[in-house]
Design a protein around this motif. Structure first.
Motif, PDB file in Angstrom:
ATOM      1  N   ARG A  72      11.280  -5.349  -5.891  1.00  0.00           N
ATOM      2  CA  ARG A  72      11.720  -5.406  -7.298  1.00  0.00           C
ATOM      3  C   ARG A  72      11.212  -6.653  -8.002  1.00  0.00           C
ATOM      4  N   GLN A  73      11.156  -6.547  -9.318  1.00  0.00           N
ATOM      5  CA  GLN A  73      10.828  -7.703 -10.157  1.00  0.00           C
ATOM      6  C   GLN A  73      11.582  -7.567 -11.468  1.00  0.00           C
ATOM      7  N   LEU A  74      12.304  -8.605 -11.824  1.00  0.00           N
ATOM      8  CA  LEU A  74      13.042  -8.624 -13.084  1.00  0.00           C
ATOM      9  C   LEU A  74      12.217  -9.370 -14.130  1.00  0.00           C
ATOM     10  N   HIS A  75      12.087  -8.762 -15.307  1.00  0.00           N
ATOM     11  CA  HIS A  75      11.401  -9.404 -16.430  1.00  0.00           C
ATOM     12  C   HIS A  75      12.405  -9.593 -17.562  1.00  0.00           C
ATOM     13  N   HIS A  76      12.397 -10.771 -18.153  1.00  0.00           N
ATOM     14  CA  HIS A  76      13.290 -11.053 -19.283  1.00  0.00           C
ATOM     15  C   HIS A  76      12.563 -10.787 -20.595  1.00  0.00           C
ATOM     16  N   SER A  77      13.248 -10.088 -21.514  1.00  0.00           N
ATOM     17  CA  SER A  77      12.622  -9.726 -22.793  1.00  0.00           C
ATOM     18  C   SER A  77      13.415 -10.202 -23.993  1.00  0.00           C
ATOM     19  N   ARG A  78      14.702 -10.434 -23.795  1.00  0.00           N
ATOM     20  CA  ARG A  78      15.601 -10.742 -24.918  1.00  0.00           C
ATOM     21  C   ARG A  78      15.098 -11.916 -25.750  1.00  0.00           C
ATOM     22  N   ASP A  79      14.641 -12.958 -25.087  1.00  0.00           N
ATOM     23  CA  ASP A  79      14.219 -14.151 -25.818  1.00  0.00           C
ATOM     24  C   ASP A  79      12.884 -13.970 -26.536  1.00  0.00           C
ATOM     25  N   LEU A  80      12.242 -12.819 -26.313  1.00  0.00           N
ATOM     26  CA  LEU A  80      10.990 -12.522 -27.030  1.00  0.00           C
ATOM     27  C   LEU A  80      11.264 -11.667 -28.271  1.00  0.00           C
TER      28      LEU A  80
ATOM     29  N   THR B 244       0.831  -1.221   0.000  1.00  0.00           N
ATOM     30  CA  THR B 244       0.000   0.000   0.000  1.00  0.00           C
ATOM     31  C   THR B 244       0.859   1.261   0.000  1.00  0.00           C
ATOM     32  N   ALA B 245       1.964   1.236   0.747  1.00  0.00           N
ATOM     33  CA  ALA B 245       2.813   2.428   0.856  1.00  0.00           C
ATOM     34  C   ALA B 245       3.644   2.686  -0.404  1.00  0.00           C
ATOM     35  N   SER B 246       3.729   1.688  -1.283  1.00  0.00           N
ATOM     36  CA  SER B 246       4.550   1.837  -2.502  1.00  0.00           C
ATOM     37  C   SER B 246       3.780   2.595  -3.576  1.00  0.00           C
ATOM     38  N   THR B 247       3.721   3.914  -3.424  1.00  0.00           N
ATOM     39  CA  THR B 247       3.007   4.726  -4.408  1.00  0.00           C
ATOM     40  C   THR B 247       3.945   5.231  -5.507  1.00  0.00           C
ATOM     41  N   CYS B 248       5.236   4.902  -5.373  1.00  0.00           N
ATOM     42  CA  CYS B 248       6.208   5.251  -6.420  1.00  0.00           C
ATOM     43  C   CYS B 248       6.719   3.973  -7.067  1.00  0.00           C
ATOM     44  N   ALA B 249       7.002   4.070  -8.357  1.00  0.00           N
ATOM     45  CA  ALA B 249       7.587   2.921  -9.061  1.00  0.00           C
ATOM     46  C   ALA B 249       8.547   3.423 -10.117  1.00  0.00           C
ATOM     47  N   ALA B 250       9.385   2.513 -10.581  1.00  0.00           N
ATOM     48  CA  ALA B 250      10.286   2.810 -11.701  1.00  0.00           C
ATOM     49  C   ALA B 250      10.275   1.613 -12.634  1.00  0.00           C
ATOM     50  N   LEU B 251      10.128   1.904 -13.914  1.00  0.00           N
ATOM     51  CA  LEU B 251      10.300   0.891 -14.955  1.00  0.00           C
ATOM     52  C   LEU B 251      11.583   1.275 -15.686  1.00  0.00           C
TER      53      LEU B 251
ATOM     54  N   LEU C 169      13.270  -5.834 -18.514  1.00  0.00           N
ATOM     55  CA  LEU C 169      12.401  -4.776 -18.008  1.00  0.00           C
ATOM     56  C   LEU C 169      12.497  -4.879 -16.497  1.00  0.00           C
ATOM     57  N   THR C 170      13.181  -3.928 -15.891  1.00  0.00           N
ATOM     58  CA  THR C 170      13.321  -3.990 -14.434  1.00  0.00           C
ATOM     59  C   THR C 170      12.264  -3.092 -13.811  1.00  0.00           C
ATOM     60  N   TRP C 171      11.662  -3.587 -12.724  1.00  0.00           N
ATOM     61  CA  TRP C 171      10.515  -2.902 -12.110  1.00  0.00           C
ATOM     62  C   TRP C 171      10.765  -2.768 -10.607  1.00  0.00           C
ATOM     63  N   PHE C 172      10.541  -1.572 -10.082  1.00  0.00           N
ATOM     64  CA  PHE C 172      10.795  -1.312  -8.664  1.00  0.00           C
ATOM     65  C   PHE C 172       9.621  -0.538  -8.070  1.00  0.00           C
ATOM     66  N   GLU C 173       9.288  -0.843  -6.821  1.00  0.00           N
ATOM     67  CA  GLU C 173       8.224  -0.120  -6.108  1.00  0.00           C
ATOM     68  C   GLU C 173       8.736   0.306  -4.737  1.00  0.00           C
ATOM     69  N   PHE C 174       8.367   1.529  -4.334  1.00  0.00           N
ATOM     70  CA  PHE C 174       8.836   2.050  -3.053  1.00  0.00           C
ATOM     71  C   PHE C 174       7.950   3.210  -2.600  1.00  0.00           C
ATOM     72  N   ALA C 175       8.067   3.532  -1.339  1.00  0.00           N
ATOM     73  CA  ALA C 175       7.339   4.684  -0.792  1.00  0.00           C
ATOM     74  C   ALA C 175       8.082   5.962  -1.193  1.00  0.00           C
ATOM     75  N   PRO C 176       7.370   7.105  -1.309  1.00  0.00           N
ATOM     76  CA  PRO C 176       8.022   8.345  -1.764  1.00  0.00           C
ATOM     77  C   PRO C 176       9.280   8.710  -0.971  1.00  0.00           C
ATOM     78  N   GLU C 177       9.285   8.429   0.342  1.00  0.00           N
ATOM     79  CA  GLU C 177      10.450   8.807   1.161  1.00  0.00           C
ATOM     80  C   GLU C 177      11.702   7.995   0.849  1.00  0.00           C
ATOM     81  N   HIS C 178      11.568   6.970   0.043  1.00  0.00           N
ATOM     82  CA  HIS C 178      12.746   6.162  -0.327  1.00  0.00           C
ATOM     83  C   HIS C 178      13.257   6.456  -1.740  1.00  0.00           C
ATOM     84  N   THR C 179      12.726   7.536  -2.336  1.00  0.00           N
ATOM     85  CA  THR C 179      13.166   7.916  -3.687  1.00  0.00           C
ATOM     86  C   THR C 179      14.658   8.266  -3.710  1.00  0.00           C
ATOM     87  N   ASP C 180      15.134   8.993  -2.709  1.00  0.00           N
ATOM     88  CA  ASP C 180      16.555   9.384  -2.689  1.00  0.00           C
ATOM     89  C   ASP C 180      17.456   8.167  -2.571  1.00  0.00           C
TER      90      ASP C 180
END
Ligand code: HEM
Length: 184
Positions: free
Chosen positions: A127-135, A80-87, A142-153
């Motif tokens: 985090r979650q790692l997705h593999h794309s090369r074989d597609l 719930t607290a992970s309102t920030c993400a990065a792709l 495609l790397t995916w990360f989720e975190f609360a805003p205070e952990h952006t730094d």
């Protein structure tokens, strides 16, 4: 088991794009929103500007002691607290892919300390790692990360460490897409 995911950039989606920056290589078109679905692109009907797809898989490099440490520290996606993400889509160069598995592992961990560095940011960063090369996709991962805003730094500090590592000398394309989940 369906381990196939599509990251759909376009007018709709649960994530609002706050930044879309090419770190190295060709940029991708900036979009207002991103939708992440557990469906292959071929089965989608949603309007989109682009779709990147990948699949989750077994580990390639992590050794037993690292898997044990990762499992002890990591938390899952969708907190719930992970309102920030990065792709962060990443493509490595031909030189990397010409190496043997043991040569790649040596660069990844012995020289670059990828897992050791990353472990220090758990459990704040999920985090979650997705593999794309074989597609046959434009990116290898495609790397995916989720975190609360205070952990952006902290997340940005982690990126500085990884991007200055030996491993990143083999990265020929990297896009940093930052996202925020709207409060409903
Ligand atoms: C949050 C802390 C992090 C931890 C604990 C972590 C850990 C790991 C581990 C254990 C693997 C190897 C998986 C395997 O054995 O197949 C891996 C792979 C990978 N990670 Fe990370 N990582 C972190 C952050 C990041 C970040 C911020 C990025 C991107 C900027 C990233 C990009 C990658 C990529 C591209 C791979 C695949 C490498 C390859 O197979 O060549 N990681 N990570």
């Amino acid at each position: 088991m369906n381990n196939h995911y599509s990251f759909i950039g376009g007018p709709e989606g649960q994530w609002r794009v706050t930044r879309c920056e090419a770190i190295v290589g060709e940029p991708i078109e900036t979009v207002p929103r991103l939708n992440v679905v557990n469906t292959p692109a071929s089965q989608l009907s949603q309007v989109s500007t682009w779709v990147l797809q990948g699949f989750t898989s077994n580990v390639r490099y992590a050794e037993r002691h690292e898997i044990t440490q990762l499992r002890a520290r990591q938390e899952g996606l969708n907190r719930t607290a992970s309102t920030c993400a990065a792709l962060i889509p990443i493509k490595k160069n031909a030189q990397w892919w010409a190496l043997s598995q043991d040569e790649r592992r040596a660069i990844f961990e012995a020289q670059s300390h990828h897992t050791e560095i990353g472990l220090a940011y758990l459990p704040e960063i999920a985090r979650q790692l997705h593999h794309s090369r074989d597609l046959g996709e434009p990116f290898d991962f495609l790397t995916w990360f989720e975190f609360a805003p205070e952990h952006t730094d902290a997340f940005d500090a982690l990126l500085v460490k990884l991007r200055t590592s030996e491993e990143w000398k083999y990265v020929e394309r990297e896009i940093d897409i930052r996202l925020m989940k709207d409060n409903f």
